[in-house]
Design a protein around this motif. Sequence first.
Motif, short mmCIF file in Angstrom:
data_model
loop_
_atom_site.label_atom_id
_atom_site.label_comp_id
_atom_site.label_asym_id
_atom_site.label_seq_id
_atom_site.Cartn_x
_atom_site.Cartn_y
_atom_site.Cartn_z
N TYR A 22 0.75 -1.25 -0.12
CA TYR A 22 0.01 0.07 0.11
C TYR A 22 0.90 1.17 -0.05
O TYR A 22 0.58 2.20 -0.86
CB TYR A 22 -1.16 0.02 1.06
CG TYR A 22 -1.73 1.27 1.33
CD1 TYR A 22 -2.92 1.44 0.50
CD2 TYR A 22 -1.27 2.18 2.27
CE1 TYR A 22 -3.50 2.64 0.75
CE2 TYR A 22 -1.99 3.44 2.48
CZ TYR A 22 -3.13 3.49 1.65
OH TYR A 22 -3.92 4.67 1.55
N ARG A 23 1.94 1.24 0.79
CA ARG A 23 2.94 2.46 0.91
C ARG A 23 3.57 2.57 -0.35
O ARG A 23 3.85 3.67 -0.89
CB ARG A 23 3.79 2.44 2.15
CG ARG A 23 4.60 3.44 2.33
CD ARG A 23 4.04 4.91 2.23
NE ARG A 23 3.14 5.11 3.13
CZ ARG A 23 2.17 5.83 3.10
NH1 ARG A 23 2.32 6.82 2.21
NH2 ARG A 23 1.32 6.02 4.01
N ALA A 24 4.01 1.46 -1.09
CA ALA A 24 4.66 1.70 -2.10
C ALA A 24 3.84 2.16 -3.43
O ALA A 24 4.30 2.75 -4.34
CB ALA A 24 5.26 0.08 -2.50
N MET A 30 9.16 9.47 -3.74
CA MET A 30 9.82 8.55 -4.38
C MET A 30 10.70 7.70 -3.01
O MET A 30 10.82 6.62 -3.17
CB MET A 30 10.89 8.70 -5.52
CG MET A 30 11.58 8.00 -6.07
SD MET A 30 10.73 6.54 -7.00
CE MET A 30 10.48 7.32 -8.22
N ALA A 31 10.97 8.42 -1.99
CA ALA A 31 11.62 8.01 -0.95
C ALA A 31 10.93 6.85 -0.11
O ALA A 31 11.44 6.05 0.21
CB ALA A 31 12.55 8.99 -0.13
N ASP A 32 9.59 7.62 -0.16
CA ASP A 32 8.72 6.77 0.68
C ASP A 32 8.50 5.29 -0.19
O ASP A 32 8.37 3.99 0.57
CB ASP A 32 7.42 7.26 0.82
CG ASP A 32 7.47 8.45 1.84
OD1 ASP A 32 8.37 8.22 2.78
OD2 ASP A 32 6.93 9.38 1.61
N ARG A 33 8.42 5.31 -1.39
CA ARG A 33 8.33 3.99 -2.01
C ARG A 33 9.42 3.21 -2.04
O ARG A 33 9.41 2.02 -1.96
CB ARG A 33 8.08 4.38 -3.80
CG ARG A 33 6.68 5.07 -3.84
CD ARG A 33 6.31 5.42 -5.34
NE ARG A 33 4.83 5.86 -5.23
CZ ARG A 33 4.52 7.05 -5.75
NH1 ARG A 33 5.49 7.81 -5.85
NH2 ARG A 33 3.42 7.48 -5.74
N VAL A 34 10.51 3.87 -2.10
CA VAL A 34 11.94 3.01 -2.10
C VAL A 34 11.99 2.27 -0.78
O VAL A 34 12.29 0.98 -0.57
CB VAL A 34 12.98 3.59 -2.32
CG1 VAL A 34 14.45 3.09 -1.94
CG2 VAL A 34 13.22 4.34 -3.91
N ILE A 35 11.84 3.21 0.35
CA ILE A 35 11.63 2.37 1.70
C ILE A 35 10.58 1.18 2.02
O ILE A 35 10.84 -0.01 2.44
CB ILE A 35 11.59 3.61 2.67
CG1 ILE A 35 12.65 4.36 2.88
CG2 ILE A 35 11.24 2.82 3.91
CD1 ILE A 35 12.41 5.73 3.70
N ALA A 36 9.45 1.45 1.03
CA ALA A 36 8.36 0.48 1.00
C ALA A 36 8.94 -0.77 0.50
O ALA A 36 8.49 -1.81 0.90
CB ALA A 36 7.08 0.94 0.57
N LEU A 37 9.58 -0.58 -0.41
CA LEU A 37 10.05 -1.60 -1.49
C LEU A 37 11.31 -2.48 -0.58
O LEU A 37 11.19 -3.72 -0.79
CB LEU A 37 10.55 -1.30 -2.69
CG LEU A 37 9.40 -1.04 -3.92
CD1 LEU A 37 10.01 -0.35 -5.01
CD2 LEU A 37 8.46 -2.01 -4.16
N ASP A 38 11.90 -1.91 0.15
CA ASP A 38 12.92 -2.47 0.96
C ASP A 38 12.27 -3.23 1.74
O ASP A 38 12.52 -4.34 2.49
CB ASP A 38 13.80 -1.47 1.59
CG ASP A 38 15.24 -1.94 2.05
OD1 ASP A 38 15.50 -3.25 1.36
OD2 ASP A 38 15.62 -1.57 2.89
N LEU A 39 11.18 -2.59 2.56
CA LEU A 39 10.48 -3.22 3.72
C LEU A 39 9.78 -4.55 2.99
O LEU A 39 9.84 -5.76 3.82
CB LEU A 39 9.13 -2.32 4.06
CG LEU A 39 8.48 -2.99 5.15
CD1 LEU A 39 8.64 -2.93 6.66
CD2 LEU A 39 6.99 -2.66 5.07
N ILE A 40 9.30 -4.42 2.04
CA ILE A 40 8.69 -5.85 1.40
C ILE A 40 9.76 -6.93 1.18
O ILE A 40 9.35 -7.92 1.42
CB ILE A 40 8.09 -5.37 0.10
CG1 ILE A 40 6.70 -4.36 0.34
CG2 ILE A 40 7.44 -6.66 -0.70
CD1 ILE A 40 6.11 -3.99 -1.15
#
Length: 94
Positions: A22-24, A30-40
């Motif tokens: 959801y966050r991605a 863009m930084a939030d999306r990168v962190i979300a992908l790393d979390l995933i």
Amino acid sequence: MFDAVLLLLLLLLAIAILAGLYRAIKGPSMADRVIALDLISIMMIALIGVVSLYLETDAFLEAILLLGILAFIGAIAFAKYIERGVIIERKRDD
């Protein structure tokens, strides 16, 4: 008892992956999306580890290692893209 804890852990990890997805998708930057992908990717590594424990096998350990390496390379590529706007720099002969 141990199987019930592992199943609960699988459920919690699946919820965490959905929250990261959801966050991605809805991330404001863009930084939030990168962190979300790393979390995933980290949650998927944990999910594979828990499945490996649940099935009592070590067949998935190579997949964990491969996913960790790919997640690291992806995070570096995204960070470089955010910083410079390109991933692969080409030298031009003038």
